[in-house]
Write a protein that holds these residues in place. Structure first.
Motif, PDB file in Angstrom:
ATOM      1  N   GLN A   1      45.612  38.166  39.475  1.00  0.00           N
ATOM      2  CA  GLN A   1      45.534  39.585  39.828  1.00  0.00           C
ATOM      3  C   GLN A   1      46.052  39.731  41.251  1.00  0.00           C
ATOM      4  O   GLN A   1      46.319  38.733  41.921  1.00  0.00           O
ATOM      5  CB  GLN A   1      44.112  40.126  39.654  1.00  0.00           C
ATOM      6  N   PHE A   2      46.177  40.979  41.714  1.00  0.00           N
ATOM      7  CA  PHE A   2      46.920  41.218  42.950  1.00  0.00           C
ATOM      8  C   PHE A   2      46.049  41.482  44.172  1.00  0.00           C
ATOM      9  O   PHE A   2      46.502  41.362  45.284  1.00  0.00           O
ATOM     10  CB  PHE A   2      47.914  42.363  42.727  1.00  0.00           C
ATOM     11  N   TYR A   3      44.801  41.831  43.935  1.00  0.00           N
ATOM     12  CA  TYR A   3      43.879  42.081  45.042  1.00  0.00           C
ATOM     13  C   TYR A   3      42.451  41.971  44.514  1.00  0.00           C
ATOM     14  O   TYR A   3      42.219  41.965  43.308  1.00  0.00           O
ATOM     15  CB  TYR A   3      44.119  43.464  45.658  1.00  0.00           C
ATOM     16  N   SER A   4      41.503  41.921  45.407  1.00  0.00           N
ATOM     17  CA  SER A   4      40.091  41.804  45.045  1.00  0.00           C
ATOM     18  C   SER A   4      39.564  43.137  44.538  1.00  0.00           C
ATOM     19  O   SER A   4      39.860  44.184  45.100  1.00  0.00           O
ATOM     20  CB  SER A   4      39.288  41.366  46.266  1.00  0.00           C
ATOM     21  N   ASN A   5      38.786  43.077  43.465  1.00  0.00           N
ATOM     22  CA  ASN A   5      38.134  44.306  43.000  1.00  0.00           C
ATOM     23  C   ASN A   5      36.616  44.184  43.019  1.00  0.00           C
ATOM     24  O   ASN A   5      35.920  44.958  42.401  1.00  0.00           O
ATOM     25  CB  ASN A   5      38.652  44.719  41.609  1.00  0.00           C
ATOM     26  N   SER A   6      36.107  43.172  43.733  1.00  0.00           N
ATOM     27  CA  SER A   6      34.652  43.040  43.856  1.00  0.00           C
ATOM     28  C   SER A   6      34.296  42.213  45.080  1.00  0.00           C
ATOM     29  O   SER A   6      35.116  41.448  45.594  1.00  0.00           O
ATOM     30  CB  SER A   6      34.066  42.393  42.601  1.00  0.00           C
ATOM     31  N   LYS A   7      33.072  42.370  45.535  1.00  0.00           N
ATOM     32  CA  LYS A   7      32.610  41.612  46.705  1.00  0.00           C
ATOM     33  C   LYS A   7      32.521  40.118  46.407  1.00  0.00           C
ATOM     34  O   LYS A   7      32.679  39.297  47.298  1.00  0.00           O
ATOM     35  CB  LYS A   7      31.249  42.135  47.166  1.00  0.00           C
TER      36      LYS A   7
ATOM     37  N   GLN B   1      34.614  38.356  44.998  1.00  0.00           N
ATOM     38  CA  GLN B   1      35.950  37.763  45.085  1.00  0.00           C
ATOM     39  C   GLN B   1      36.488  37.707  46.509  1.00  0.00           C
ATOM     40  O   GLN B   1      37.651  37.403  46.712  1.00  0.00           O
ATOM     41  CB  GLN B   1      36.925  38.550  44.201  1.00  0.00           C
ATOM     42  N   LYS B   2      35.649  37.943  47.514  1.00  0.00           N
ATOM     43  CA  LYS B   2      36.177  38.076  48.871  1.00  0.00           C
ATOM     44  C   LYS B   2      36.811  36.799  49.419  1.00  0.00           C
ATOM     45  O   LYS B   2      37.659  36.867  50.287  1.00  0.00           O
ATOM     46  CB  LYS B   2      35.109  38.608  49.829  1.00  0.00           C
ATOM     47  N   ASN B   3      36.426  35.628  48.910  1.00  0.00           N
ATOM     48  CA  ASN B   3      37.033  34.374  49.383  1.00  0.00           C
ATOM     49  C   ASN B   3      38.091  33.829  48.428  1.00  0.00           C
ATOM     50  O   ASN B   3      38.488  32.682  48.538  1.00  0.00           O
ATOM     51  CB  ASN B   3      35.947  33.318  49.610  1.00  0.00           C
TER      52      ASN B   3
END
Length: 195
Positions: free
Chosen positions: A22-28, A30-32
């Protein structure tokens, strides 16, 4: 059927190990995590056609054309993987993989469809992975080519574990007629068309 008219964009990527499809984080949670958006400035509306799990690497097709994505996914296109296995895989285990093996999926048992499997005589010429794989001091490994046209979550890993040879490294090398060829890890190529 013509999918490539207009302003749609199409890319192939050598997805690195430890990246999400995927291209960016959509949840906290996934921050790392690492994302495809770190590799290239992709256009708005880009989507992966199928996915590779975080620990898998290799060929990933991307498009801005949703109809094309649906078409490729619905046509049960062949996907070829190279898998490095823990142990020297037996002829018997290869036969089981070819004819279908029972794996767990969504809490239920699932019998995989027949597929094409063979042992590679030599290690494939792939770029070095960012995280080192254990060496032969911990026992032998072997490589197989496995081509299937279904794509359950972590299917190849579940299949090789079910026959007693867990996957240590998994690289998708081909989707339909498009191959990884000599791409390097993290490389992005724009194509005029995917079909």
């Amino acid at each position: 059927m013509e999918f490539c008219k207009g302003e749609h964009k199409h890319f192939i990527v050598y997805k690195p190990y430890n990246y999400l499809s995927q291209f960016y984080s959509n949840s906290k949670q996934q921050k790392n995590k690492r994302f495809l958006g770190e590799l290239y400035n992709f256009p708005k509306g880009i989507m992966p056609i199928g996915r590779l799990d975080e620990k898998s690497e290799g060929l990933l097709l991307l498009t801005t054309n949703g109809k094309l994505s649906d078409y490729i996914n619905s046509q049960k296109v062949d996907k070829e993987y190279y898998a490095q296995l823990d142990g020297n895989i037996s002829v018997e285990a290869i036969k089981k993989l070819e004819t279908g093996i029972e794996i767990g999926f969504d809490g239920k048992k699932y019998l995989t469809k027949p597929c094409k499997v063979f042992k590679l005589s030599d290690s494939p010429n792939l770029p070095m992975r960012s995280k080192k794989i254990r060496d032969t001091r911990h026992g032998p490994t072997s490589w197989i080519s496995l081509t299937l046209n279904e794509g359950k979550f972590r299917q190849v890993r579940k299949m090789t574990s079910a026959v007693g040879f867990p996957t240590l490294r998994l690289v998708r090398v081909k989707v339909g007629h498009i191959s990884l060829n000599n791409m390097q890890i993290g490389e992005v190529l724009e194509l005029d068309k995917l079909v």
